[in-house]
Scaffold this active site. Structure first.
Site, mmCIF file in Angstrom:
data_model
loop_
_atom_site.group_PDB
_atom_site.id
_atom_site.type_symbol
_atom_site.label_atom_id
_atom_site.label_comp_id
_atom_site.label_asym_id
_atom_site.label_seq_id
_atom_site.Cartn_x
_atom_site.Cartn_y
_atom_site.Cartn_z
ATOM 1 C CG HIS A 168 -1.997 -1.101 1.050
ATOM 2 N ND1 HIS A 168 -3.208 -0.873 0.446
ATOM 3 C CD2 HIS A 168 -1.983 -2.419 1.381
ATOM 4 C CE1 HIS A 168 -3.910 -1.988 0.428
ATOM 5 N NE2 HIS A 168 -3.190 -2.941 0.991
ATOM 6 C CD GLN A 175 8.414 -6.277 7.988
ATOM 7 O OE1 GLN A 175 8.424 -5.698 6.908
ATOM 8 N NE2 GLN A 175 7.908 -7.491 8.128
ATOM 9 C CG LEU A 176 11.904 -7.754 14.232
ATOM 10 C CD1 LEU A 176 12.530 -7.004 15.405
ATOM 11 C CD2 LEU A 176 11.102 -8.952 14.746
ATOM 12 C CG ASN A 207 -3.338 9.821 4.214
ATOM 13 O OD1 ASN A 207 -4.418 9.347 3.865
ATOM 14 N ND2 ASN A 207 -2.311 9.942 3.378
ATOM 15 N NE ARG A 240 -4.145 -5.730 0.952
ATOM 16 C CZ ARG A 240 -3.603 -6.470 -0.004
ATOM 17 N NH1 ARG A 240 -4.056 -7.693 -0.213
ATOM 18 N NH2 ARG A 240 -2.613 -5.997 -0.739
#
Length: 229
Positions: free
Chosen positions: A95, A102-103, A173, A184
């Site tokens: 998206h 991210q880890l 946003n 999703r």
């Protein structure tokens, strides 16, 4: 070893309306800052403060029904998410108007968790658990035999399945969130992502109820009267 059966999502930060800026008109109706900011932005286009629709709910309903989603982009949110799989994160990062941190599997080796797929039959959960334990043992064995570095961990991570849990910080946003949740959370979406989308929407309906008033959860899916706004 932890097995996640549902995701964890928390709000870390959000846009704030600075009402002490006295030389700029602001929305005075009862609403959260996340709902007020789009109204302030929208009214700036026609300098219609204090005119027309008197409540934030009525104003945003008209904006959404008319398809003027651009003003919703002025409100931003930052979330902390845990208990989702790497498989889900591969879909989430597609998206465009969301931002992600991210880890890293190349730097972090001591957080090894897995996500139970929502559609997994109860009778097969033990089998799934054994598979995850075996994958974790193989991974840990490789880590011991390889250099204790990002190079070693990037080799070892190759044996980890899509069900491996990850952790993310996501900023978006309101307009981007609406679009993502509508897609999703739909009936045809991945079951794990749909589960996250349902929890995410329920959170947003508390944080900005007027901006998400036309979206709801029905039979475990996200529905929207205006999925493209």
């Amino acid at each position: 070893m932890k097995l996640w059966t549902k995701p964890s999502i928390v709000l870390l930060a959000a846009s704030q309306l600075l009402v002490d800026v006295t030389d700029w008109p602001v929305c005075t109706s009862e609403a959260t800052d996340g709902d007020k900011i789009p109204e302030v932005a929208g009214r700036a286009c026609y300098w219609s403060y204090g005119k027309g629709r008197k409540t934030n709910a009525a104003y945003l309903d008209n904006i959404i029904q008319a398809g003027h989603g651009s003003v919703l982009e002025h409100a931003h949110w930052t979330f902390g998410i845990m208990g989702v799989s790497r498989s889900l994160s591969h879909e989430l990062v597609r998206h465009r108007h969301l931002n992600f941190s991210q880890l890293s599997q190349r730097y972090v080796s001591d957080i090894l968790e897995f996500v139970v797929p929502p559609g997994l039959p109860v009778a097969q959960i033990e089998e799934f658990n054994k598979f995850c334990q075996a994958a974790a043992a193989t991974y840990e064995g490789l880590c011991k035999g390889l250099p204790d570095s990002k190079v070693g961990r990037e080799v070892a991570r190759a044996v980890l399945p899509n069900a491996t849990a990850t952790r993310l910080v996501v900023t978006a946003n309101t307009r981007a969130l609406r679009s993502m949740l509508a897609l999703r959370g739909s009936v045809g979406a991945d079951a794990e992502f749909r589960r996250l989308a349902v929890e995410w929407l329920q959170l947003m309906k508390k944080l900005a109820p007027n901006s998400f008033a036309d979206m709801d959860v029905v039979d475990g899916c996200v529905t929207s009267e205006n999925p493209k706004v």
